[in-house]
Design a protein around this motif. Structure first.
Motif, mmCIF file in Angstrom:
data_model
loop_
_atom_site.group_PDB
_atom_site.id
_atom_site.type_symbol
_atom_site.label_atom_id
_atom_site.label_comp_id
_atom_site.label_asym_id
_atom_site.label_seq_id
_atom_site.Cartn_x
_atom_site.Cartn_y
_atom_site.Cartn_z
ATOM 1 N N LEU A 175 -12.101 -5.392 51.678
ATOM 2 C CA LEU A 175 -12.312 -4.766 50.387
ATOM 3 C C LEU A 175 -11.140 -5.185 49.514
ATOM 4 C CD1 LEU A 175 -14.115 -2.788 48.786
ATOM 5 C CD2 LEU A 175 -12.505 -0.992 49.445
ATOM 6 N N LEU A 215 -13.865 -6.933 58.054
ATOM 7 C CA LEU A 215 -14.498 -6.533 56.809
ATOM 8 C C LEU A 215 -13.374 -6.385 55.799
ATOM 9 C CD1 LEU A 215 -17.137 -3.898 57.923
ATOM 10 C CD2 LEU A 215 -17.467 -6.315 57.398
ATOM 11 N N LEU A 265 -18.922 -5.584 44.313
ATOM 12 C CA LEU A 265 -19.501 -4.241 44.400
ATOM 13 C C LEU A 265 -19.485 -3.540 43.056
ATOM 14 C CD1 LEU A 265 -18.057 -2.683 47.690
ATOM 15 C CD2 LEU A 265 -20.290 -3.720 47.304
ATOM 16 N N TRP A 309 -18.982 -12.868 50.505
ATOM 17 C CA TRP A 309 -18.520 -11.800 49.633
ATOM 18 C C TRP A 309 -19.567 -11.455 48.593
ATOM 19 C CZ3 TRP A 309 -18.113 -12.964 44.413
ATOM 20 C CH2 TRP A 309 -18.131 -14.332 44.087
ATOM 21 N N GLN A 327 -16.397 -6.863 48.093
ATOM 22 C CA GLN A 327 -16.595 -6.603 49.518
ATOM 23 C C GLN A 327 -16.820 -7.935 50.205
ATOM 24 O OE1 GLN A 327 -20.238 -4.602 50.521
ATOM 25 N NE2 GLN A 327 -19.446 -3.905 52.481
#
Length: 119
Positions: free
Chosen positions: A94, A92, A70, A67, A80
């Protein structure tokens, strides 16, 4: 020097690795909202968050997670990540996190997108 978002994310990954109810609950305020996807029904408060986590837990050693932060401004953190489950799937991730002044999360929302498995 680490940020509040980095500290929280490290603690989250440690709780994920242990599945320890105390560590999980300690991440969240009493009225925290935890959404496993943007349109899911939120789990509200540590007891509900811990119960949901333990219902859906990943066994230690069955995954890895990389990770980076961001964006972090004030109490707002965007993480992220990439979760790899070597035996079966990859995602993936977020994460949108809001932190209280004491560093616990008041809100956590996760987006996860399946990726081609590279196992």
């Amino acid at each position: 020097m680490t940020t509040a978002g980095e500290n929280w994310t490290k603690a989250y990954v440690e709780a994920w690795e242990s599945n320890d109810p105390e560590h999980i609950g300690a991440l969240f305020t009493d009225d925290a909202r935890y959404l496993t996807s943007p349109d899911s029904e939120p789990r509200v408060g540590p007891a509900a968050i811990v119960a949901g986590w333990l219902d859906d837990l990943d066994e230690p050693g069955t995954w890895s997670f990389e990770w980076k932060i961001l964006h972090e401004v004030g109490d707002f953190v965007v993480v992220q990540g990439r979760t790899e489950y070597p035996a079966e799937r990859d995602y993936l991730n977020l994460w949108i996190i809001r932190l209280a002044p004491d560093g616990r999360a008041t809100e956590f929302t996760e987006w996860y997108m399946p990726r081609p498995h590279e196992g």
